[in-house]
Design an enzyme around this catalytic site. Sequence first.
Site, PDB file in Angstrom:
ATOM      1  N   LYS A 116     -11.095  50.070  55.982  1.00  0.00           N
ATOM      2  CA  LYS A 116     -10.017  50.533  55.090  1.00  0.00           C
ATOM      3  C   LYS A 116     -10.095  49.907  53.767  1.00  0.00           C
ATOM      4  O   LYS A 116     -10.043  50.502  52.604  1.00  0.00           O
ATOM      5  CB  LYS A 116      -8.853  50.789  55.544  1.00  0.00           C
ATOM      6  CG  LYS A 116      -8.097  50.756  56.916  1.00  0.00           C
ATOM      7  CD  LYS A 116      -7.264  50.521  56.832  1.00  0.00           C
ATOM      8  CE  LYS A 116      -6.840  52.294  57.278  1.00  0.00           C
ATOM      9  NZ  LYS A 116      -4.933  52.461  57.643  1.00  0.00           N
ATOM     10  N   LYS A 158      -1.976  45.629  55.381  1.00  0.00           N
ATOM     11  CA  LYS A 158      -2.763  45.973  55.775  1.00  0.00           C
ATOM     12  C   LYS A 158      -4.111  45.794  57.064  1.00  0.00           C
ATOM     13  O   LYS A 158      -4.676  45.181  55.743  1.00  0.00           O
ATOM     14  CB  LYS A 158      -2.504  47.641  55.309  1.00  0.00           C
ATOM     15  CG  LYS A 158      -1.295  48.256  55.489  1.00  0.00           C
ATOM     16  CD  LYS A 158      -1.426  49.600  54.003  1.00  0.00           C
ATOM     17  CE  LYS A 158      -2.510  50.528  55.083  1.00  0.00           C
ATOM     18  NZ  LYS A 158      -1.960  50.954  53.740  1.00  0.00           N
ATOM     19  N   GLY A 164      -3.995  54.233  63.527  1.00  0.00           N
ATOM     20  CA  GLY A 164      -2.617  55.004  64.660  1.00  0.00           C
ATOM     21  C   GLY A 164      -1.348  54.197  63.798  1.00  0.00           C
ATOM     22  O   GLY A 164      -0.567  54.177  64.527  1.00  0.00           O
ATOM     23  N   LYS A 201       0.984  47.328  47.338  1.00  0.00           N
ATOM     24  CA  LYS A 201       1.841  47.904  47.119  1.00  0.00           C
ATOM     25  C   LYS A 201       3.594  48.720  48.349  1.00  0.00           C
ATOM     26  O   LYS A 201       2.541  49.663  48.938  1.00  0.00           O
ATOM     27  CB  LYS A 201       2.390  48.520  45.162  1.00  0.00           C
ATOM     28  CG  LYS A 201       3.775  49.370  45.560  1.00  0.00           C
ATOM     29  CD  LYS A 201       4.150  48.024  44.247  1.00  0.00           C
ATOM     30  CE  LYS A 201       6.131  48.724  44.021  1.00  0.00           C
ATOM     31  NZ  LYS A 201       7.484  47.673  44.508  1.00  0.00           N
ATOM     32  N   LEU A 203       5.196  51.197  49.617  1.00  0.00           N
ATOM     33  CA  LEU A 203       6.473  52.898  48.611  1.00  0.00           C
ATOM     34  C   LEU A 203       7.400  52.952  49.509  1.00  0.00           C
ATOM     35  O   LEU A 203       7.581  53.041  50.900  1.00  0.00           O
ATOM     36  CB  LEU A 203       5.079  53.648  48.509  1.00  0.00           C
ATOM     37  CG  LEU A 203       4.166  52.973  48.153  1.00  0.00           C
ATOM     38  CD1 LEU A 203       2.711  54.648  48.176  1.00  0.00           C
ATOM     39  CD2 LEU A 203       4.652  52.669  45.909  1.00  0.00           C
ATOM     40  N   HIS A 208       4.437  62.517  52.732  1.00  0.00           N
ATOM     41  CA  HIS A 208       2.452  61.803  53.399  1.00  0.00           C
ATOM     42  C   HIS A 208       1.801  63.090  52.424  1.00  0.00           C
ATOM     43  O   HIS A 208       2.418  64.241  53.492  1.00  0.00           O
ATOM     44  CB  HIS A 208       2.478  61.676  54.135  1.00  0.00           C
ATOM     45  CG  HIS A 208       1.016  61.836  55.136  1.00  0.00           C
ATOM     46  ND1 HIS A 208       0.068  60.890  55.626  1.00  0.00           N
ATOM     47  CD2 HIS A 208       0.151  63.200  54.833  1.00  0.00           C
ATOM     48  CE1 HIS A 208      -0.740  61.383  56.298  1.00  0.00           C
ATOM     49  NE2 HIS A 208      -1.357  63.054  55.881  1.00  0.00           N
ATOM     50  N   HIS A 235       4.721  57.047  62.813  1.00  0.00           N
ATOM     51  CA  HIS A 235       3.093  57.125  62.054  1.00  0.00           C
ATOM     52  C   HIS A 235       2.433  58.696  62.485  1.00  0.00           C
ATOM     53  O   HIS A 235       1.852  58.896  62.765  1.00  0.00           O
ATOM     54  CB  HIS A 235       2.325  56.317  62.170  1.00  0.00           C
ATOM     55  CG  HIS A 235       2.914  54.848  61.161  1.00  0.00           C
ATOM     56  ND1 HIS A 235       3.368  55.048  59.656  1.00  0.00           N
ATOM     57  CD2 HIS A 235       3.350  53.599  61.585  1.00  0.00           C
ATOM     58  CE1 HIS A 235       4.016  53.906  59.536  1.00  0.00           C
ATOM     59  NE2 HIS A 235       4.048  53.347  60.687  1.00  0.00           N
ATOM     60  N   ARG A 291     -13.551  63.787  59.723  1.00  0.00           N
ATOM     61  CA  ARG A 291     -13.857  65.049  60.974  1.00  0.00           C
ATOM     62  C   ARG A 291     -12.719  66.040  60.139  1.00  0.00           C
ATOM     63  O   ARG A 291     -11.767  65.914  59.548  1.00  0.00           O
ATOM     64  CB  ARG A 291     -13.297  64.745  61.792  1.00  0.00           C
ATOM     65  CG  ARG A 291     -11.820  63.269  61.829  1.00  0.00           C
ATOM     66  CD  ARG A 291     -11.339  62.762  62.671  1.00  0.00           C
ATOM     67  NE  ARG A 291      -9.507  62.177  62.652  1.00  0.00           N
ATOM     68  CZ  ARG A 291      -8.905  62.364  62.436  1.00  0.00           C
ATOM     69  NH1 ARG A 291      -8.496  64.041  62.513  1.00  0.00           N
ATOM     70  NH2 ARG A 291      -7.642  61.316  62.417  1.00  0.00           N
TER      71      ARG A 291
HETATM   72  P1  ADP Z   1      -3.468  54.347  59.785  1.00  0.00           P
HETATM   73  O1  ADP Z   1      -4.892  54.627  59.539  1.00  0.00           O
HETATM   74  O2  ADP Z   1      -3.416  53.368  60.971  1.00  0.00           O
HETATM   75  O3  ADP Z   1      -2.859  55.681  60.159  1.00  0.00           O
HETATM   76  P2  ADP Z   1      -2.560  54.616  57.031  1.00  0.00           P
HETATM   77  O4  ADP Z   1      -3.534  53.576  55.474  1.00  0.00           O
HETATM   78  O5  ADP Z   1      -2.509  55.914  57.106  1.00  0.00           O
HETATM   79  O6  ADP Z   1      -2.885  53.459  57.743  1.00  0.00           O
HETATM   80  O7  ADP Z   1      -0.978  54.656  57.262  1.00  0.00           O
HETATM   81  C1  ADP Z   1      -0.222  54.552  58.231  1.00  0.00           C
HETATM   82  C2  ADP Z   1       1.213  55.384  57.527  1.00  0.00           C
HETATM   83  O8  ADP Z   1       2.025  53.650  57.041  1.00  0.00           O
HETATM   84  C3  ADP Z   1       1.596  55.642  56.380  1.00  0.00           C
HETATM   85  O9  ADP Z   1       1.417  57.320  56.682  1.00  0.00           O
HETATM   86  C4  ADP Z   1       2.796  55.333  55.894  1.00  0.00           C
HETATM   87  O10 ADP Z   1       3.504  56.374  57.055  1.00  0.00           O
HETATM   88  C5  ADP Z   1       2.640  53.939  55.968  1.00  0.00           C
HETATM   89  N1  ADP Z   1       1.884  53.259  55.260  1.00  0.00           N
HETATM   90  C6  ADP Z   1       0.523  52.653  54.527  1.00  0.00           C
HETATM   91  N2  ADP Z   1       0.555  52.479  53.731  1.00  0.00           N
HETATM   92  C7  ADP Z   1       1.587  52.400  53.193  1.00  0.00           C
HETATM   93  C8  ADP Z   1       2.753  51.430  51.869  1.00  0.00           C
HETATM   94  N3  ADP Z   1       1.370  51.004  50.651  1.00  0.00           N
HETATM   95  N4  ADP Z   1       3.918  51.821  51.077  1.00  0.00           N
HETATM   96  C9  ADP Z   1       4.450  52.468  52.344  1.00  0.00           C
HETATM   97  N5  ADP Z   1       4.192  52.928  53.431  1.00  0.00           N
HETATM   98  C10 ADP Z   1       3.025  52.661  54.225  1.00  0.00           C
END
Ligand code: ADP
Length: 452
Positions: A116, A158, A164, A201, A203, A208, A235, A291
Amino acid sequence: MFQKILIANRGEIALRVLRACKELGIQTVVVHSTADADAMHVRLADESVCIGPPPSRDSYLNIHQIVAACEITGADAVHPGYGFLSENAKFADILAAHNITFIGPSGDHIRIMGDKIEAKRTAKRLGIPVVPGSDGAVTEEKEAKRIAAGIGYPVIIKASAGGGGRGMKVARTEADLEVALQTARSEAGAAFGDDAVYIEKYLEKPRHIELQVFGDGAGRGVHFGERDCSLQRRHQKVWEEANSPALNAEERARIGGICASAVADLGYSGAGTIEFLYENGEFYFIEMNTRLQVEHPVTEAITGIDLVHEQIRVASGGGLSVRQEDIKFNGHAIECRINAEDPRTFTPSPGTITHFHTPGGLGIRVDSGVYSGYKIPPYYDSLIGKLIVHGRNRVECMMRLRRALDEFVVDGIKTTLPLFRDLVGNADIANGDYDIHWLEKYLAKGDEVANS
Ligand code: ADP
């Protein structure tokens, strides 16, 4: 064009890919575990190979068995579907080394987007708007505090190797930060074997919104508009629509254009999804999936283009069948994910489906691998089907969805159909007025009522 494609997946997506192959006149081979000998995709394929016992690591994730199945049957390409090996760069590399085409991007592109931190860096370089945050991995508490103060609280920590929805921690104040950093790092280390974490940050109330893109591998990129997947639980997406109720044509063209030129610059090949959080009119990149997505049919419904056909064409070197100006958005589509789960507690409900009756009529599509008398094995995820409804506009789509949900019958097990029957009558949903937290709040309210 390929002579024979091996489908390395199961369930509704294996059947989805099989249908595309049949339409293109390509022979099909499916692989399956012993638990899936009765599956629909096994019955309909030209050839099938049993590759192992029920646990995924011994069958659907067993690269050696799948490559051996290709060699035995003479398959010249593999479609990985979604999940399982679909984002496994090593699998793509191994197939390439065996002169078997992986229907997807190169191993290197999968690798970049699977990390990531690297993905975010690449997105930024390609001109895609990202969430403000650290430039790379953060290990020191002092540095974390400095970065968090710079972007402003709340922040989210993160895992670089995350997926997931796991390995994320929110810190609302500087006092929270130390614990959040420690826990995120140790959880990431334990879950992914890599404790690199980064800060961005947080949010508060985003939607989404994701862009469907395609590259032809030769420097051309197009976008197929967006999908709004804000209705999620833990999620996991539950309901998806195209277009997003929150975007207008101008915003779509702007962000779509950015994404299409990014995949062109990258030299990307095949289907991809660029995921964003969207708040106050701004897009913030979170990740790219390299994918086909579960929710791709809503895009197919409004564009009339078969995305699996396009994947196969591109992988075989035939290029895309469309240019950007050929892709038109027509009406509105909604997908409901039907899971074999209790609609209130979401505990899995495997077992025998005694009766299965799907809705029909104009604008209705059901993608499912199950049938009356089918026994759902307990080993895999609980998605048993998807209901996709299309209408000339969102209002017509919702009316049709309500009617289709009334016709749908699945007896013998519990499913999430009752949840969708509730949602379709909800005023916020009718208005398209929801963010990524809406569904969990709605479900929590339902629990309060049930427990009072
Ligand atoms: P994964 O690969 O684990 O699915 P993502 O980066 O796609 O991780 O993030 C999954 C979910 O986490 C997002 O759909 C959102 O709900 C939340 N999320 C991720 N980053 C942020 C952020 N910067 N602010 C608020 N929510 C976030």
